[in-house]
Design an enzyme around this catalytic site. Sequence first.
Site, PDB file in Angstrom:
ATOM      1  N   HIS A 159       0.835  -1.172   0.141  1.00 36.00           N
ATOM      2  CA  HIS A 159       0.176   0.018   0.038  1.00 36.00           C
ATOM      3  C   HIS A 159       0.823   1.378  -0.040  1.00 36.00           C
ATOM      4  CE1 HIS A 159      -3.282  -2.712   2.121  1.00 36.00           C
ATOM      5  NE2 HIS A 159      -3.935  -2.119   1.069  1.00 36.00           N
ATOM      6  N   CYS A 247      -2.366   0.151   9.936  1.00 34.70           N
ATOM      7  CA  CYS A 247      -3.289  -0.904   9.330  1.00 34.70           C
ATOM      8  C   CYS A 247      -4.448  -1.313  10.511  1.00 34.70           C
ATOM      9  CB  CYS A 247      -2.668  -2.147   8.930  1.00 34.70           C
ATOM     10  SG  CYS A 247      -1.360  -1.773   7.962  1.00 34.70           S
TER      11      CYS A 247
HETATM   12  N1  GLY Z   1      -2.359  -9.223   4.643  1.00 35.58           N
HETATM   13  C1  GLY Z   1      -2.933  -7.902   4.334  1.00 35.58           C
HETATM   14  C2  GLY Z   1      -3.410  -7.518   2.991  1.00 35.58           C
HETATM   15  O1  GLY Z   1      -2.860  -8.364   2.421  1.00 35.58           O
HETATM   16  O2  GLY Z   1      -4.640  -6.787   2.965  1.00 35.58           O
END
Ligand code: GLY
Length: 255
Positions: A159, A247
């Site tokens: 991300h 996150c």
């Molecule tokens: N494991 C985090 C994601 O891939 O969204």
Amino acid sequence: MIAWTRQVPEAITRCELTHLEREPINLARARVEHGLYEAALASCGVDIRHLPPRDDLPDSVFVEDTAVVLDEVAVLTRPGAASRRDEVPSVRDALAAHRALRSIEGPGTLDGGDVLVLERDIVVGLTPRTNLTGIRQLREHLAPFGYTVTPVPVRGCLHLKSAATRAGPRLVVVNPSWVDPAAFPGWETVPVDPREPFAANVLWLGGSMIVAESFARTNGMLSRVTESRLVPVPASELAKAEGGVTCCSIVLRDS
Ligand code: GLY
């Protein structure tokens, strides 16, 4: 401030992985680390609220990806990984009491981890999880509130916020191998230590900043350039699931 979190699910061992090889994840240790993360947030004056556990959804602890919450409005996302879309309804239920809601609709996709809010300028990572249709929808939802939304290419990580996060009033911490620091015009940037490529994910809360404790070099550098108090947390188990400190929460100003 409020932070919504969700407990580490039993299914975490089946999480999505994009750039990392699968390694065993110790569920008990991951839950202890997650508890310490919540305690760190609480120590920063944040009121923790829990989303309903979803032991069946492998990535459901990574709640950040399900919503983009601003002072005026919240945009529920449509995660790029189909396995993650069932995470959204319970987040909708939780946020409905706090914000007017908008949604990203198919074929748009958007992960909250790709959305970096820099005051009124929002930079969005163009990644396998977030497409241009999703970014356009986000722009349409937020333009009435005076936000600009700008896509930026990201390479080598999951991300945008694996590669860059806000670290101060006008400061962004960046891994320049994964995103071009020029993507943040008007903001000072500080690079991670090259030996700590994942260290650009910090959770800035104003007076305090939650950081992963394992990135001692970058954290040392940050502590010299920020006035925020660094709050290091252990985050190694969820790092194996490609998760960082941003996150695991959706942080919003209470209103
Ligand atoms: N494991 C985090 C994601 O891939 O969204």
